[in-house]
Design a protein around this motif. Sequence first.
Motif, short mmCIF file in Angstrom:
data_model
loop_
_atom_site.label_atom_id
_atom_site.label_comp_id
_atom_site.label_asym_id
_atom_site.label_seq_id
_atom_site.Cartn_x
_atom_site.Cartn_y
_atom_site.Cartn_z
N TYR B 60 108.27 -41.17 83.98
CA TYR B 60 107.20 -40.22 84.33
C TYR B 60 105.87 -40.67 83.72
O TYR B 60 104.83 -40.54 84.34
CB TYR B 60 107.56 -38.81 83.87
CG TYR B 60 108.42 -38.07 84.88
CD1 TYR B 60 109.68 -38.52 85.22
CD2 TYR B 60 107.94 -36.93 85.52
CE1 TYR B 60 110.47 -37.87 86.15
CE2 TYR B 60 108.72 -36.25 86.47
CZ TYR B 60 109.98 -36.73 86.77
OH TYR B 60 110.75 -36.09 87.70
N THR B 70 102.87 -34.22 90.13
CA THR B 70 104.12 -33.53 90.43
C THR B 70 103.83 -32.29 91.26
O THR B 70 102.74 -31.71 91.18
CB THR B 70 104.86 -33.11 89.14
OG1 THR B 70 103.97 -32.31 88.36
CG2 THR B 70 105.31 -34.30 88.34
N LEU B 75 107.83 -35.72 92.73
CA LEU B 75 106.71 -36.54 92.33
C LEU B 75 106.04 -36.94 93.65
O LEU B 75 106.74 -37.36 94.59
CB LEU B 75 107.20 -37.81 91.62
CG LEU B 75 107.69 -37.61 90.18
CD1 LEU B 75 108.66 -38.71 89.81
CD2 LEU B 75 106.50 -37.57 89.23
#
Lengths: 61, 165
Positions: B60, B70, B75
């Motif tokens: 991430y 997000t 995502l």
Amino acid sequence: MRDLNLTKEEHLQRVLDEKKAMKKELIKLPFEEKIRRVIEMQKVTREFSRDKSKKIYVWNL
Amino acid sequence: MKTLILYLLELKSRGLISNYALGGATALIYYFEPFQTQDIDVFIVLENDSTPLVNLAPIYSFLTEKGVETAGEYLIIDGVPVQFLVPYNPLVEEAVSRSIAVSFFDVEVQIPTIEYLMAIMLQTNRKKDLARLGELFEQPELFEMSLLEEIVSRFNLDERLAKIL
């Protein structure tokens, strides 16, 4: 020349055969072309979705 | 979608993941006709796979540095909603480890073979997967039945397969 003088059963069979042939052609497409088609479907879905509050994603290729 | 593939290749080259494969509808579309889907599932094998904890933070972190945002469980990578999943059982682990490289424009991307995708669909046993399996069985030239049966047998999915056939 397409035969337009068919019985209902023959007509239905022809439509089904054509659908099957189209499916086989779609399966043969390159991966990137298939994804392009998916994106086209997403655009149509977004355009005609009745639920405007629902987020419909349209991918970038 | 190409941006996602390039990020996956970079994640692998940086050692943040050891392997990956596209999953779900997107992988199936490689073998089958295009159909409507919204998100892309990606199975990722983390570099340190031996611990029971799944730590996606480095991934991430890499993606947010690239400007990825997000949205709920997704995502959003260059407009594409993506879900990263760690292979959650031995069948999916094997499907990822035996995935194949296919071309997408000028890059290669890993996807499971169609027989593994079909076995996973049998295992998940959702209505939409079973319906899609029914369509796949109408195109027997797309897969090797003996390979599918071998996988199905090892993962105890014989009864589910028999119900569909």
